[in-house]
Scaffold this motif. Sequence first.
Motif, PDB file in Angstrom:
ATOM      1  N   LYS A 271       0.774  -1.366   0.051  1.00  0.00           N
ATOM      2  CA  LYS A 271      -0.033   0.119   0.048  1.00  0.00           C
ATOM      3  C   LYS A 271       0.863   1.368  -0.133  1.00  0.00           C
ATOM      4  N   THR A 272       1.967   1.286   0.756  1.00  0.00           N
ATOM      5  CA  THR A 272       2.859   2.300   0.810  1.00  0.00           C
ATOM      6  C   THR A 272       3.637   2.509  -0.567  1.00  0.00           C
ATOM      7  N   MET A 273       3.701   1.405  -1.212  1.00  0.00           N
ATOM      8  CA  MET A 273       4.538   1.500  -2.630  1.00  0.00           C
ATOM      9  C   MET A 273       3.717   1.842  -3.551  1.00  0.00           C
ATOM     10  N   LYS A 274       1.963   2.551  -3.407  1.00  0.00           N
ATOM     11  CA  LYS A 274       1.083   2.773  -4.084  1.00  0.00           C
ATOM     12  C   LYS A 274       0.437   1.721  -4.934  1.00  0.00           C
ATOM     13  N   MET A 275       0.713   0.675  -4.436  1.00  0.00           N
ATOM     14  CA  MET A 275      -0.048  -0.623  -5.273  1.00  0.00           C
ATOM     15  C   MET A 275      -1.580  -0.566  -4.910  1.00  0.00           C
ATOM     16  N   GLN A 276      -2.415  -0.400  -6.089  1.00  0.00           N
ATOM     17  CA  GLN A 276      -3.977  -0.247  -5.643  1.00  0.00           C
ATOM     18  C   GLN A 276      -4.767  -1.376  -6.194  1.00  0.00           C
ATOM     19  N   THR A 277      -4.109  -2.161  -6.918  1.00  0.00           N
ATOM     20  CA  THR A 277      -4.983  -3.589  -7.406  1.00  0.00           C
ATOM     21  C   THR A 277      -3.902  -4.571  -7.362  1.00  0.00           C
ATOM     22  N   LEU A 278      -4.763  -5.752  -7.467  1.00  0.00           N
ATOM     23  CA  LEU A 278      -3.650  -6.829  -7.563  1.00  0.00           C
ATOM     24  C   LEU A 278      -2.947  -6.990  -8.584  1.00  0.00           C
ATOM     25  N   GLY A 279      -3.579  -6.248  -9.872  1.00  0.00           N
ATOM     26  CA  GLY A 279      -2.864  -6.124 -11.019  1.00  0.00           C
ATOM     27  C   GLY A 279      -1.806  -5.565 -11.017  1.00  0.00           C
ATOM     28  N   ASP A 280      -1.597  -4.430 -10.074  1.00  0.00           N
ATOM     29  CA  ASP A 280      -0.297  -3.573  -9.801  1.00  0.00           C
ATOM     30  C   ASP A 280       0.558  -4.307  -9.169  1.00  0.00           C
ATOM     31  N   VAL A 281       0.365  -5.369  -8.294  1.00  0.00           N
ATOM     32  CA  VAL A 281       1.463  -6.367  -7.572  1.00  0.00           C
ATOM     33  C   VAL A 281       2.052  -7.129  -8.593  1.00  0.00           C
ATOM     34  N   GLU A 282       1.008  -7.675  -9.406  1.00  0.00           N
ATOM     35  CA  GLU A 282       1.485  -8.803 -10.390  1.00  0.00           C
ATOM     36  C   GLU A 282       2.346  -8.133 -11.089  1.00  0.00           C
ATOM     37  N   ARG A 283       2.196  -6.733 -11.890  1.00  0.00           N
ATOM     38  CA  ARG A 283       3.082  -6.133 -12.634  1.00  0.00           C
ATOM     39  C   ARG A 283       4.385  -5.807 -12.049  1.00  0.00           C
ATOM     40  N   MET A 284       4.291  -5.384 -10.684  1.00  0.00           N
ATOM     41  CA  MET A 284       5.405  -4.917  -9.897  1.00  0.00           C
ATOM     42  C   MET A 284       6.395  -6.510  -9.867  1.00  0.00           C
ATOM     43  N   MET A 285       5.892  -7.542  -9.625  1.00  0.00           N
ATOM     44  CA  MET A 285       6.574  -8.853  -9.747  1.00  0.00           C
ATOM     45  C   MET A 285       7.276  -8.803 -10.896  1.00  0.00           C
ATOM     46  N   GLN A 286       6.428  -8.936 -11.941  1.00  0.00           N
ATOM     47  CA  GLN A 286       7.002  -9.129 -13.506  1.00  0.00           C
ATOM     48  C   GLN A 286       8.087  -8.267 -13.843  1.00  0.00           C
ATOM     49  N   GLN A 287       8.005  -6.888 -13.352  1.00  0.00           N
ATOM     50  CA  GLN A 287       8.822  -5.938 -13.817  1.00  0.00           C
ATOM     51  C   GLN A 287      10.446  -6.236 -12.980  1.00  0.00           C
ATOM     52  N   ASN A 288      10.025  -6.657 -11.690  1.00  0.00           N
ATOM     53  CA  ASN A 288      11.289  -6.663 -10.761  1.00  0.00           C
ATOM     54  C   ASN A 288      11.889  -8.186 -10.716  1.00  0.00           C
ATOM     55  N   TYR A 289      11.130  -9.234 -10.949  1.00  0.00           N
ATOM     56  CA  TYR A 289      11.613 -10.701 -10.786  1.00  0.00           C
ATOM     57  C   TYR A 289      13.002 -10.993 -10.999  1.00  0.00           C
ATOM     58  N   GLU A 290      13.609 -10.427 -12.028  1.00  0.00           N
ATOM     59  CA  GLU A 290      15.039 -10.721 -12.407  1.00  0.00           C
ATOM     60  C   GLU A 290      16.112  -9.962 -11.429  1.00  0.00           C
ATOM     61  N   ASP A 291      15.656  -8.782 -11.493  1.00  0.00           N
ATOM     62  CA  ASP A 291      16.409  -7.874 -10.248  1.00  0.00           C
ATOM     63  C   ASP A 291      16.379  -8.462  -8.963  1.00  0.00           C
ATOM     64  N   ALA A 292      15.176  -8.719  -8.526  1.00  0.00           N
ATOM     65  CA  ALA A 292      15.163  -9.287  -7.178  1.00  0.00           C
ATOM     66  C   ALA A 292      16.107 -10.607  -6.725  1.00  0.00           C
ATOM     67  N   TYR A 293      15.817 -11.489  -8.041  1.00  0.00           N
ATOM     68  CA  TYR A 293      16.794 -12.806  -8.102  1.00  0.00           C
ATOM     69  C   TYR A 293      18.162 -12.189  -7.886  1.00  0.00           C
ATOM     70  N   GLN A 294      18.655 -11.517  -8.849  1.00  0.00           N
ATOM     71  CA  GLN A 294      19.973 -10.811  -8.831  1.00  0.00           C
ATOM     72  C   GLN A 294      20.270 -10.344  -7.576  1.00  0.00           C
ATOM     73  N   LEU A 295      19.706  -9.804  -6.800  1.00  0.00           N
ATOM     74  CA  LEU A 295      19.936  -8.996  -5.599  1.00  0.00           C
ATOM     75  C   LEU A 295      20.076 -10.262  -4.527  1.00  0.00           C
ATOM     76  N   ALA A 296      19.254 -11.466  -4.591  1.00  0.00           N
ATOM     77  CA  ALA A 296      19.441 -12.632  -3.823  1.00  0.00           C
ATOM     78  C   ALA A 296      20.752 -13.376  -4.191  1.00  0.00           C
ATOM     79  N   LEU A 297      21.015 -13.361  -5.431  1.00  0.00           N
ATOM     80  CA  LEU A 297      22.387 -13.912  -5.655  1.00  0.00           C
ATOM     81  C   LEU A 297      23.346 -13.554  -5.336  1.00  0.00           C
ATOM     82  N   TYR A 298      23.648 -12.105  -5.215  1.00  0.00           N
ATOM     83  CA  TYR A 298      24.628 -11.402  -4.661  1.00  0.00           C
ATOM     84  C   TYR A 298      25.029 -11.687  -3.380  1.00  0.00           C
ATOM     85  N   GLN A 299      23.678 -11.520  -2.339  1.00  0.00           N
ATOM     86  CA  GLN A 299      23.706 -11.658  -0.893  1.00  0.00           C
ATOM     87  C   GLN A 299      23.939 -13.168  -0.586  1.00  0.00           C
ATOM     88  N   LEU A 300      23.597 -14.181  -1.250  1.00  0.00           N
ATOM     89  CA  LEU A 300      23.706 -15.495  -0.723  1.00  0.00           C
ATOM     90  C   LEU A 300      24.765 -16.491  -1.631  1.00  0.00           C
TER      91      LEU A 300
END
Length: 365
Positions: A271-300
Amino acid sequence: MEEYYGLDLHGQLILDEYRERLPVYRILQEVAVRQLSDMMAQCGITLNFMESRLKEEASLAGKLRRKGSKYQKLSDITDIFGARIIAFYNEDVDRIASMAETLFEIDWANSVDKRKMHQVTSFGYNSLHYICRIPPTLFCDPSHPELNELYFELQMRTALQHVWSAIQHDIGYKTDIETPNEYHRDLGRLAGMLELADMEFSRIRTSIANYRRRVQRLVQSHQLEEVLLDGDTFRSYLDLRPFDKLNQQIAAITQAELHPAPLMPYLKVLKTMKMQTLGDVERMMQQNYEDAYQLALYQLGSTDIDILAETIGLQNLCVVYILKAGGGWLGVKTVFDMVNGANPNNEIMAKMIAEQAQRLSFMNK
């Protein structure tokens, strides 16, 4: 010493019978309350409360003084034992009544639905009264066969009906007593308001239930753009386990085991990230999926961590989104504060993650 209440011979005989049969009425109360409690537990109806009572000797004596000639014997008095069930909604009262009909034998001739007795000009707010007895098929005590012949009163009403009844009793109001018209009008208006409130509570509950069913259908069919983000919809979305793929990919970095962890705290973050619908959440996941994985790869990548919480995927998605939006370590700290509660370690972790992210491609585009 038995108290003398000034009864005539007929009334005294009934009172003597009451004293003799009181232990049987106590068994009746125990059995009926147990059956009603089991019934309520099985049906899943949320109650305001349920209560029962045995008529006290002095109360019975007063009744016998007033209208003892009406009764031939003790069993003619059907409210020696009484139970009351207070529900929140009218339709729940109807459900309880229907179940009581399957549980007990109902004396229909003496049972009454006082909710249907109001005239246009009358007022009063009453309940559904059943006169019941326990059939031998439900409970039988060979030492007290008369138990199955004793009637008791079961009252069923809504919480607002109960409040109205209690207020009427408290102010000593009786419809058969002459009172000024202004009091009739005032009480009539209040009764109408309470009746309308009962109906509106039921209507709103039904509307919410229909909304939740519609949302679940939309989520199941993946029509997420039409679904506003709130507690109910996010819970339905999580039932689809949308972050499992990312979690499993992150866990595979070190062959870690994923442990269950609650994701609902992240609703406030989204909500703080201005997500208003579940579509916004799904889109956020699709757009940031690879970068979230790259961050985890660097960390772990250089660790041997073998246990990860199932929040890891959504956490990294939120962190990446905030960093890419320019929120910096303060934005990441806010996420940790909302999810884990304020803690000095949150700032340390946020600064470390923000520094790590600076080395990754998504922060240098």
